[in-house]
Scaffold this motif. Structure first.
Motif, PDB file in Angstrom:
ATOM      1  N   HIS A  21      52.858 -53.241 -31.486  1.00 54.64           N
ATOM      2  CA  HIS A  21      52.518 -53.274 -30.062  1.00 54.64           C
ATOM      3  C   HIS A  21      52.672 -51.885 -29.430  1.00 54.64           C
ATOM      4  N   GLU A  28      44.934 -51.444 -26.133  1.00 50.72           N
ATOM      5  CA  GLU A  28      45.431 -52.799 -26.385  1.00 50.72           C
ATOM      6  C   GLU A  28      44.312 -53.773 -26.686  1.00 50.72           C
ATOM      7  N   VAL A  65      45.017 -60.195 -24.591  1.00 50.86           N
ATOM      8  CA  VAL A  65      46.203 -61.046 -24.590  1.00 50.86           C
ATOM      9  C   VAL A  65      45.796 -62.440 -25.050  1.00 50.86           C
ATOM     10  N   ARG A  98      48.953 -66.170 -21.517  1.00 56.10           N
ATOM     11  CA  ARG A  98      49.782 -65.586 -20.468  1.00 56.10           C
ATOM     12  C   ARG A  98      50.833 -66.582 -20.021  1.00 56.10           C
ATOM     13  N   GLU A 137      56.060 -58.591 -22.393  1.00 60.10           N
ATOM     14  CA  GLU A 137      55.354 -58.304 -23.635  1.00 60.10           C
ATOM     15  C   GLU A 137      55.576 -59.422 -24.640  1.00 60.10           C
ATOM     16  N   ASN A 160      53.583 -62.621 -23.293  1.00 57.90           N
ATOM     17  CA  ASN A 160      52.142 -62.384 -23.154  1.00 57.90           C
ATOM     18  C   ASN A 160      51.668 -61.571 -24.350  1.00 57.90           C
ATOM     19  N   PRO A 161      51.716 -62.157 -25.558  1.00 55.06           N
ATOM     20  CA  PRO A 161      51.413 -61.366 -26.754  1.00 55.06           C
ATOM     21  C   PRO A 161      49.927 -61.047 -26.876  1.00 55.06           C
ATOM     22  N   THR A 162      49.670 -59.881 -27.422  1.00 54.25           N
ATOM     23  CA  THR A 162      48.286 -59.493 -27.696  1.00 54.25           C
ATOM     24  C   THR A 162      47.886 -60.002 -29.075  1.00 54.25           C
ATOM     25  N   GLN A 163      46.589 -59.922 -29.358  1.00 54.09           N
ATOM     26  CA  GLN A 163      46.099 -60.387 -30.656  1.00 54.09           C
ATOM     27  C   GLN A 163      46.756 -59.628 -31.803  1.00 54.09           C
TER      28      GLN A 163
END
Length: 145
Positions: free
Chosen positions: A59, A67, A70, A73, A93, A96-99
């Protein structure tokens, strides 16, 4: 001047959490008598920690390089419960994780599981070979040579 001498509240809370978690791990290690269960427990704890650190590192690279979207959320009601500040950014963070960070966590975890299974099979095979060698039985491949 007293600048730089104050201990931030986050550092104290981090130390307190580390002492509590370390104490719980110690108690668990002293009370679990089955070595296989103890090994599985400690591998799980260390594996989760390693996967979390790896996805957090991914991350951080993602923040520098751009980025990914997400995945989901956190609801607005929960978000208001988090105070403003640096701790809030880290908590957001996590929820609300990103791919990239989510896939890195799961792929790292699956890789750890796969490597543990491979190592377990290799250890079983080595133990069986050592048992056969101790009995003095020669395998057909050894007799043919």
């Amino acid at each position: 001047s007293t600048e730089g001498t104050a201990i931030p509240l986050s550092a104290l809370s981090g130390v307190a959490v580390a002492i509590i978690v370390g104490g719980l791990l110690y108690v668990a290690n002293t009370r679990i008598k089955d070595r296989r269960l103890l090994a599985a427990f400690m591998a799980t704890v260390v594996g989760l920690l390693a996967a979390g650190l790896f996805s957090g590192g991914c991350h951080e690279f993602e923040e520098v390089l751009g980025e990914t979207p997400v995945v989901y959320r956190m609801s607005a009601g929960c978000r208001h419960a988090v105070d403003d500040g640096r701790l809030a950014e880290h908590l957001l963070e996590l929820v609300n994780p990103t791919q990239l960070s989510l896939s890195a966590f799961y792929l790292f975890g699956l890789t750890l599981i796969l490597l543990h299974v491979v190592q377990w099979y290799r250890a079983k095979r080595a133990a069986a070979k050592a048992e056969v060698d101790a009995l003095g039985v020669k395998s057909p491949a050894v007799v043919a040579v």
